[in-house]
Structure formats: structure tokens, C-alpha cells
Design a protein around this motif. Structure first.
Motif, mmCIF file in Angstrom:
data_model
loop_
_atom_site.group_PDB
_atom_site.id
_atom_site.type_symbol
_atom_site.label_atom_id
_atom_site.label_comp_id
_atom_site.label_asym_id
_atom_site.label_seq_id
_atom_site.Cartn_x
_atom_site.Cartn_y
_atom_site.Cartn_z
ATOM 1 N N VAL A 1 33.535 23.217 21.795
ATOM 2 C CA VAL A 1 34.257 24.300 21.743
ATOM 3 C C VAL A 1 33.158 25.427 22.459
ATOM 4 O O VAL A 1 33.614 26.374 23.012
ATOM 5 C CB VAL A 1 34.284 24.692 20.233
ATOM 6 N N LEU A 2 31.860 25.431 21.888
ATOM 7 C CA LEU A 2 30.871 26.197 22.749
ATOM 8 C C LEU A 2 31.106 26.247 24.221
ATOM 9 O O LEU A 2 30.871 27.197 24.879
ATOM 10 C CB LEU A 2 29.634 25.790 22.453
ATOM 11 N N LYS A 3 31.035 25.072 24.941
ATOM 12 C CA LYS A 3 31.513 24.832 26.198
ATOM 13 C C LYS A 3 32.573 25.659 26.671
ATOM 14 O O LYS A 3 32.612 26.006 27.824
ATOM 15 C CB LYS A 3 31.464 23.316 26.796
ATOM 16 N N LYS A 4 33.675 25.631 26.043
ATOM 17 C CA LYS A 4 34.888 26.318 26.492
ATOM 18 C C LYS A 4 34.672 27.702 26.377
ATOM 19 O O LYS A 4 35.098 28.273 27.266
ATOM 20 C CB LYS A 4 36.103 26.093 25.331
ATOM 21 N N TYR A 5 33.808 28.359 25.673
ATOM 22 C CA TYR A 5 33.637 29.686 25.834
ATOM 23 C C TYR A 5 32.451 30.114 26.761
ATOM 24 O O TYR A 5 32.573 31.157 27.361
ATOM 25 C CB TYR A 5 33.137 30.302 24.399
ATOM 26 N N HIS A 6 31.555 29.283 27.093
ATOM 27 C CA HIS A 6 30.837 29.299 28.084
ATOM 28 C C HIS A 6 31.386 29.535 29.267
ATOM 29 O O HIS A 6 31.336 30.446 30.403
ATOM 30 C CB HIS A 6 29.760 28.237 28.391
ATOM 31 N N GLU A 7 32.475 28.823 29.698
ATOM 32 C CA GLU A 7 33.552 28.780 30.502
ATOM 33 C C GLU A 7 34.280 29.843 30.756
ATOM 34 O O GLU A 7 34.544 30.507 31.649
ATOM 35 C CB GLU A 7 34.048 27.449 30.762
ATOM 36 N N LYS A 8 34.714 30.270 29.380
ATOM 37 C CA LYS A 8 35.518 31.762 29.406
ATOM 38 C C LYS A 8 34.862 32.863 29.754
ATOM 39 O O LYS A 8 35.461 33.622 30.263
ATOM 40 C CB LYS A 8 36.164 31.487 28.093
ATOM 41 N N ASN B 1 21.980 41.572 13.281
ATOM 42 C CA ASN B 1 21.267 40.705 12.172
ATOM 43 C C ASN B 1 21.133 39.197 12.741
ATOM 44 O O ASN B 1 21.366 38.917 14.008
ATOM 45 C CB ASN B 1 21.878 40.774 10.891
ATOM 46 N N SER B 2 20.739 38.385 11.840
ATOM 47 C CA SER B 2 20.579 36.991 12.258
ATOM 48 C C SER B 2 21.736 36.330 12.751
ATOM 49 O O SER B 2 21.700 35.713 13.802
ATOM 50 C CB SER B 2 20.022 36.244 11.097
ATOM 51 N N SER B 3 22.858 36.547 12.055
ATOM 52 C CA SER B 3 24.195 35.610 12.589
ATOM 53 C C SER B 3 24.568 36.455 13.943
ATOM 54 O O SER B 3 24.871 35.542 14.670
ATOM 55 C CB SER B 3 25.374 35.827 11.694
ATOM 56 N N GLN B 4 24.428 37.691 14.344
ATOM 57 C CA GLN B 4 24.688 38.252 15.403
ATOM 58 C C GLN B 4 23.881 37.832 16.504
ATOM 59 O O GLN B 4 24.357 37.542 17.436
ATOM 60 C CB GLN B 4 24.708 39.812 15.246
ATOM 61 N N TYR B 5 22.663 37.745 16.168
ATOM 62 C CA TYR B 5 21.466 37.234 17.093
ATOM 63 C C TYR B 5 21.980 35.890 17.594
ATOM 64 O O TYR B 5 21.817 35.380 18.759
ATOM 65 C CB TYR B 5 20.347 37.311 16.504
ATOM 66 N N LYS B 6 22.379 34.771 16.735
ATOM 67 C CA LYS B 6 22.547 33.574 16.953
ATOM 68 C C LYS B 6 23.887 33.403 17.814
ATOM 69 O O LYS B 6 24.208 32.611 18.724
ATOM 70 C CB LYS B 6 22.565 32.521 15.855
ATOM 71 N N LEU B 7 24.854 34.440 17.401
ATOM 72 C CA LEU B 7 26.017 34.516 18.200
ATOM 73 C C LEU B 7 25.738 34.540 19.609
ATOM 74 O O LEU B 7 26.418 34.158 20.731
ATOM 75 C CB LEU B 7 27.044 35.493 17.529
ATOM 76 N N ILE B 8 24.925 35.801 19.949
ATOM 77 C CA ILE B 8 24.752 36.052 21.335
ATOM 78 C C ILE B 8 23.866 35.165 22.157
ATOM 79 O O ILE B 8 24.134 34.797 23.364
ATOM 80 C CB ILE B 8 23.627 37.362 21.373
ATOM 81 N N ARG B 9 22.809 34.459 21.358
ATOM 82 C CA ARG B 9 22.124 33.388 21.931
ATOM 83 C C ARG B 9 23.132 32.223 22.555
ATOM 84 O O ARG B 9 23.052 31.612 23.553
ATOM 85 C CB ARG B 9 21.360 32.790 20.996
ATOM 86 N N PHE B 10 23.913 31.882 21.631
ATOM 87 C CA PHE B 10 25.004 30.776 22.147
ATOM 88 C C PHE B 10 25.923 31.152 23.184
ATOM 89 O O PHE B 10 26.109 30.464 24.151
ATOM 90 C CB PHE B 10 25.737 30.537 20.812
ATOM 91 N N LEU B 11 26.349 32.351 22.960
ATOM 92 C CA LEU B 11 27.284 32.812 24.311
ATOM 93 C C LEU B 11 26.579 32.912 25.411
ATOM 94 O O LEU B 11 27.088 32.568 26.696
ATOM 95 C CB LEU B 11 27.921 33.942 23.865
ATOM 96 N N ALA B 12 25.242 33.316 25.521
ATOM 97 C CA ALA B 12 24.598 33.645 26.658
ATOM 98 C C ALA B 12 23.622 32.543 27.402
ATOM 99 O O ALA B 12 23.005 32.585 28.419
ATOM 100 C CB ALA B 12 23.804 34.954 26.667
ATOM 101 N N GLU B 13 23.702 31.609 26.555
ATOM 102 C CA GLU B 13 22.444 30.484 26.528
ATOM 103 C C GLU B 13 22.649 29.776 28.167
ATOM 104 O O GLU B 13 21.676 29.313 28.536
ATOM 105 C CB GLU B 13 22.171 29.544 25.497
ATOM 106 N N GLN B 14 23.795 29.456 28.313
ATOM 107 C CA GLN B 14 24.156 28.657 29.768
ATOM 108 C C GLN B 14 24.000 29.455 30.916
ATOM 109 O O GLN B 14 23.049 29.245 31.797
ATOM 110 C CB GLN B 14 25.486 28.088 29.839
ATOM 111 N N GLN B 15 24.905 30.593 31.107
ATOM 112 C CA GLN B 15 24.549 31.305 32.486
ATOM 113 C C GLN B 15 23.494 32.484 32.188
ATOM 114 O O GLN B 15 23.042 32.927 33.382
ATOM 115 C CB GLN B 15 26.106 32.064 32.785
ATOM 116 N N LYS B 16 23.153 32.831 31.069
ATOM 117 C CA LYS B 16 22.041 33.680 30.947
ATOM 118 C C LYS B 16 22.209 35.105 31.587
ATOM 119 O O LYS B 16 21.415 35.922 32.012
ATOM 120 C CB LYS B 16 20.783 33.320 31.559
ATOM 121 N N ASN B 17 23.652 35.618 31.813
ATOM 122 C CA ASN B 17 23.929 36.642 32.094
ATOM 123 C C ASN B 17 24.194 37.908 30.920
ATOM 124 O O ASN B 17 25.177 38.046 30.690
ATOM 125 C CB ASN B 17 25.111 36.910 33.034
#
Length: 515
Positions: free
Chosen positions: A196-203, A216-232
């Protein structure tokens, strides 16, 4: 020169043009951070990034709307647009597609703080836990802390752990999420389902975040997940303006950005466009004592302005009298009196009344927390989501047994047959709601005005689901600051946004439910 650079100073242009991965824009107060972030978004689209690949996250709906308007002015584009909205609205969109991974269906309800508290009280009563042992509000705060800070309930006391588990089960049974869930459940889905995470990395290829110091912590982790692959990843904020620690925000996420993203670029916006030189110097002198900070040297081309006046009063009454006296000397314009706690308004109000100075307090009951609004929304939510136990319970507690039973029976059946306006009409007629308000409340007319406003707003949506989702998301962090606004002339001017839908005087005859 690109339209995205229009009116920008050199550091702002540097932030807008950077194209090498993560960037933190450390923006001092009044330095044009929203303009810079918006221009960066527009510049990405100019460079060929598909708008649908961009996510720009803000903390309030107001900020999202402002950014949307600015982007529209800079780019005369049609078709796909970037996502511009709050953390909660973004995650609600994801949950619509991934709800089953969180044990819900796509037509889930979103419980606000009041709904959540009602559910906790119900669970405590069933578990025979007295309010004298622990208050429902304290439990609510602990549950919110567990979710927003991604903590384990095992680390809390036995009562909190027990209520948390029953609360989570009750939410699932009601096919509902509370407000903290909107972010936390998405983080858990990303963590537990790599596909599922891969799908949103591509999206989504580019992530932009406003007010990064307040995440906060949950928002921080959300951003880390979304940006971890392309780092933009582009974030903007100011650790010196962090104000939400009381709800789990940790400004150290801002300070540690370079540790999280070693390749990150840091750009400082230090020119202030808003304040006088005196204000800048005074604020900088205070802030320089912070032990943990991203050092900035604010400056401005504005005039020095008036000196800051500090008055030490002997008592709160004397302080209030001085405030009222100074206000009476102001001949034009409005005056705002800011205070730290609500209790401090008492002396100020008393002095203003004595001085015959009209005033209005902002920060009272929010629109969607008013009883009549919540009653109607409970009916609509039950029609949309028949498993919504909190809404059913509210109807049961508000009306007599016969009326409540009829509404609880018919609303779920009519949810797929009637639109939101027809459902409101059905609710009002069959609950004899106008008569109910007139009998129960002195401010009957004011409450009807609130219902008219809700109907007018509901008429702007195509479906009941869209309306209910918007209402839930509007309750995220958009409350005005606690302040007291005083004016020698008119206080507040409200602009008409359309013709209100007037409620007629309803008869006592029930409308026959469609078959």
C-alpha cells in the motif's frame, strides 16, 4: 523571469528554485513563508511535475484555502490540481480507499471530540468505573496521547488501558474513526502493508509541509513514510513559533530535520515584512535566550516605529481600568485585547462595561459544537452510517422514546433514498424540532439561525457523504485565538455568501416516510 519568482527576495528565490532533494525553509516571523512555499509549489509545476503528484499539507483549512488561491493566481492551469489541505483531510482521503485495512467500510463516520467523549462515558458506565476515580475528559486526553504520539497503551495505567481497548472496539463496531485515528490509522496501514505504501510512493512524488515545527509524532511518521523513497520533501516553519506542545507537537522534529535527512538543504528567511524595527529587536532579544533553536537574525527595512510600553499595575482591576481608559482615547478603528486565560477576561469585561465601551468576545462555543447543529448532524450520520452508535445514542437521549425510535428506524432506511436537504427536512418534521427548541431554550431564534446556516452549507454538496466528511474536517484546528475584540464603532461585518434557506414554521404532522 519565472512568474514563480515575482516579488521574491534572494533567499526566497533560492528556496523556490532548489531541486536537490529535501529542503527545510527556516522562516522567521513575517518573512513570507506561505508565499515562498506556494511559489515553490508553482515552480515545481512549471518544471514539469504533474500537479496530481504533489501534496501540500497545512494545519488549518484557512491556510489551505489561502495557498489554493495563491497557486491559482500564479498558474493559469486546468485539469488535475495538487492536493492542498490539512493532515486530516489528506488522511481521510486515503482511508476512503484503504478503510478495510483498518477494519472499517468506506462509508465510515468521523467522531469529533464531543462524540468521542460521549462514547468514553458510555464505556465507563458499562464498566462500572466512576467519574470520581478518573474523569472522562482525562481518559479522552490519554487516549488521544496514545494515538497522536504513537504510544503503547501498555505504558499507561490499568484503567486507561482497559478503556482504550473497549473504546477501540466500540469505534470499530460503529464503523467510525475519531479525529486522531485519521492520521494514526494511515501510519499503521503504511507500516503494516508495504504494498500500500508503494502505491502512494508512486502516486505522490513531492511532499510540501507548512508549519513543520508544530507536527506531532504521528504526523512526523506519516511524512517520513510518504517522502522516504523519492525524498522530494519541502518543509517550512519556525521553531521560535512552536505553540502546540499541549497537543503533542514536538518542535525538535524541526530542529532534527538535518539529522533525519542528512542531504537536506537549509534556507533561512530572515527579512521581516510585517513588523516595525522596534518589535523585531525586542522579539529577537527575548528569543536569543532559547537554548534549543535554529539561530536566525531577523531584520526589516520598516521604520523603527513606536516604542513598546510596559505597564505594571497593582492589581488586575487596575490593569483592566487602564486598558479601558486607553481604549476610550482611540477615536478610530478596532482594538484587540489578548489575554492568556479565559478567567482574565472578567475584570476587563467589567471595566469595559463601566466605561460604556462595546465589545465582543471571540472563542465561545464553536458552530459545530452547538447542540442543535450536533442533533441534526447525528441524524444525518445515522442515515449515512447505520452502525454509528454514538449518533443513535444522541437521538435516543434527545427525544422522547417514541420519536427517537421512529427516527432511529427510518433514517438508516432513507439514507440511500434522500439527499442531505431532504433528510434534514424529514428530521425536523418528524422530531417536531422547531417546537422542541422553542420549548427548551430561551435563545430559540438564534438556534434556528444556526440550523438555517447548516442547511445553506449542506446545499453546496452533491452527496451526503461529501457533506459529512467536510463537516468533520472543518473542525480541525480552526478555532480563533482566545481574544477580546473591542470597537468604538461596528464590531464585526459578516459578508453574505448567498441567500439563506429559511425554515418555515413546521406543523406537528409527521411526514410519511417514503416506501
Amino acid at each position: 523571469m519565472s512568474a514563480s519568482f515575482k516579488g521574491l527576495n534572494e533567499p526566497q528565490q533560492e528556496a523556490v528554485e532548489y531541486d536537490g532533494g529535501p529542503i527545510l525553509i527556516a522562516a522567521g516571523a513575517g518573512s513570507g513563508k506561505t508565499k515562498t512555499l506556494t511559489s515553490r509549489l508553482a515552480r515545481l509545476i512549471e518544471k514539469g511535475v504533474a500537479p496530481s503528484k504533489i501534496v501540500a499539507i497545512t494545519f488549518t483549512n484557512k491556510a489551505a484555502n489561502e495557498m489554493r488561491e495563491r497557486v491559482a493566481k500564479q498558474l493559469a492551469t486546468s485539469g488535475a490540481t495538487p492536493f492542498l489541505g490539512t493532515f486530516h483531510s489528506f488522511c481521510a482521503r486515503i482511508l476512503k480507499d484503504e478503510a478495510r485495512l483498518a477494519g472499517r467500510t468506506p462509508n465510515f463516520s468521523i467522531y469529533d471530540a464531543d462524540d468521542s467523549l460521549s462514547l468514553i462515558k458510555k464505556i465507563m458506565k458499562a464498566a462500572d468505573i466512576s467519574k470520581d476515580v478518573i474523569s472522562p475528559a482525562v481518559l479522552q486526553n490519554k487516549i488521544s496521547q496514545i494515538k497522536s504520539e504513537m504510544l503503547s497503551p501498555e505504558d499507561f495505567d490499568k484503567i486507561t488501558k482497559k478503556i482504550y481497548e473497549k473504546y477501540e472496539a466500540a469505534l470499530a463496531d460503529s464503523n467510525a474513526f475519531d479525529f486522531d485515528d485519521l492520521i494514526t490509522k494511515v501510519v499503521q496501514i503504511f507500516d503494516g502493508h508495504p504494498e500500500v505504501l508503494k502505491k502512494y510512493h508512486e502516486k505522490y512524488s513531492h511532499i510540501l509541509v507548512d508549519e513543520y515545527q508544530d507536527i506531532n509524532s504521528s504526523q512526523y511518521k506519516l511524512i517520513r513514510f510518504l517522502a522516504e523513497q523519492q525524498k522530494n520533501l519541502s518543509v517550512v516553519g519556525d521553531d521560535q513559533q512552536a505553540i502546540y506542545s499541549f497537543r503533542g507537537a514536538d518542535f525538535r522534529n524541526f530542529l532534527n530535520f538535518k539529522n533525519d535527512w542528512p542531504e537536506a538543504k537549509i534556507v533561512k528567511l530572515e527579512q521581516n515584512y510585517r513588523s516595525s524595527g522596534t518589535i523585531i529587536d525586542a522579539a529577537s532579544a527575548v528569543v536569543q535566550n532559547n537554548k534549543l533553536q535554529t539561530p536566525k537574525k531577523l531584520w526589516t527595512e520598516n521604520a523603527a516605529g513606536e516604542k513598546i510600553k510596559i505597564i505594571r499595575a497593582a492589581s488586575r482591576e487596575e490593569e483592566a481600568m487602564l486598558i479601558a481608559s486607553q481604549i476610550k482615547q482611540i477615536r478610530e478603528g478596532n482594538v484587540a485585547v489578548l489575554y492568556r486565560t479565559n478567567a482574565q477576561s472578567r475584570a476587563i469585561e467589567q471595566s469595559l462595561l463601566s466605561a460604556n465601551v462595546p465589545y465582543r468576545i471571540f472563542g465561545g462555543i464553536k458552530f459545530y459544537e452547538r447542540k442543535e447543529v450536533k442533533d441534526l448532524l447525528a441524524g444525518l450520520r445515522l442515515a449515512y452510517n447505520p452502525a454509528d452508535a454514538v449518533s443513535e445514542e444522541r437521538i435516543g437521549k434527545t427525544f422522547d422514546r417514541k420519536t427517537a425510535a421512529y427516527l432511529i428506524q427510518e433514517l438508516p432506511r432513507l439514507g440511500e433514498k434522500l439527499n442531505q436537504l431532504e433528510l434534514i427536512n424529514f428530521f425536523m418534521e418528524n422530531a417536531n424540532y422547531v417546537d422542541y427548541l422553542q420549548k427548551e431554550y430561551k435563545n430559540f431564534s438564534e438556534r434556528l439561525e444556526n440550523i438555517n446556516e447548516l442547511i445553506s452549507f449542506a446545499s453546496q454538496f452533491k452527496t451526503l457523504g461529501e457533506f459529512l466528511e467536510k463537516v468533520s474536517l472543518l473542525q480541525s484546528a480552526d478555532a480563533p485565538s482566545q481574544s477580546l475584540v473591542v470597537s468604538r464603532k461596528s464590531l464585526v461585518h459578516l459578508r453574505d455568501t448567498g441567500t439563506p434557506i429559511r425554515l418555515r414554521r413546521f406543523s406537528h404532522r409527521k411526514i410519511q416516510a417514503p416506501r
